[in-house]
Design an enzyme around this catalytic site. Structure first.
Site, PDB file in Angstrom:
ATOM      1  CB  CYS A 175      -1.216   0.167   1.103  1.00  0.00           C
ATOM      2  SG  CYS A 175      -2.231   1.080   1.005  1.00  0.00           S
TER       3      CYS A 175
ATOM      4  CG  HIS B   8      -3.866  -3.479   2.465  1.00  0.00           C
ATOM      5  ND1 HIS B   8      -3.183  -3.400   3.523  1.00  0.00           N
ATOM      6  CD2 HIS B   8      -4.456  -2.328   2.142  1.00  0.00           C
ATOM      7  CE1 HIS B   8      -3.103  -1.886   3.594  1.00  0.00           C
ATOM      8  NE2 HIS B   8      -3.894  -1.487   2.780  1.00  0.00           N
TER       9      HIS B   8
ATOM     10  CD  GLU C 246      -2.147  -6.446   4.940  1.00  0.00           C
ATOM     11  OE1 GLU C 246      -2.489  -5.407   5.255  1.00  0.00           O
ATOM     12  OE2 GLU C 246      -1.347  -6.648   3.960  1.00  0.00           O
TER      13      GLU C 246
END
Length: 207
Positions: free
Chosen positions: A81, A186, A188
């Site tokens: 990001c 992202h 994750e």
């Protein structure tokens, strides 16, 4: 595999650490630049403005250590990001600032790229491969990833662009220059495809 996650005050550290640990790596939060030197991989997360991010990296001594490790010693790094944006040459958020300079290009507001949709860009979107790369191994084209951003990177050299996302215009979603990787989304927070991308990064072997 030891993975250092940089804590420079504006990152989503916990979820990144958990995601890396879930794929079998030994992830730790690096609270000082000296903690980067024992790592096999570096992750630069980030949430917020380019101006604040690069200021914290420079004033905290992170930038000098990263330039040494990444440029001189070819240690693999992934920016996530804002972390991806900070890899660029320059950024326009909060003023005109120099970035880390790892990937030639500039970070500008999405409407300056040509985006006509609501800003910020938030949510799940399909990522389109521009070229094949080890980082994208076994990840189907048009896989969905989770985005939250108002600015995007415009790369200077097309061969540094691995994938795009369509949001009223084509925006850089994944970039790479040698041992330097960046994803605007992202991983994750991106379920199976995000975990696979992180796993590929862990398995990357510098030439």
């Amino acid at each position: 595999m030891k993975v250092a996650i940089i804590n420079y005050g504006i990152g989503n550290l916990g979820s990144v650490q958990r995601s890396v640990e879930e794929i079998g790596a030994d992830a730790y939060i690096a609270n000082h630049p000296s903690m980067l030197y024992d790592a096999n991989r570096i992750i630069l997360p980030g949430v917020g403005a380019f101006s604040e991010g690069i200021t914290r990296l420079e004033e905290g001594g992170w930038a000098d250590s990263l330039r040494d490790l990444v440029s001189n010693h070819q240690k693999p790094i992934m920016g996530i990001c804002l972390g991806m944006q900070l890899l660029a040459s320059t950024g326009e958020e909060g003023g005109q600032f120099s970035g880390l300079g790892f990937i030639p290009g500039s970070v500008v507001k999405l409407d300056a790229i040509g985006c006509t949709l609501k800003i910020p860009h938030v949510g799940w979107n399909s990522v389109h491969k521009v070229q094949e790369d080890f980082l994208l191994k076994e990840i189907p084209d048009e896989s969905d990833f989770y985005f939250v951003h108002s600015y995007g990177m415009v790369v200077e050299h097309r061969h540094h662009l691995l994938a795009t996302v369509s949001y009223g215009c084509d925006i850089a979603a994944i970039v790479r220059h040698k041992n330097i990787f960046g994803c605007q989304f992202h991983p994750e927070k991106s379920s199976k495809a995000g975990r696979k991308l992180l796993k590929n990064f862990m398995e990357y072997v510098p030439c």
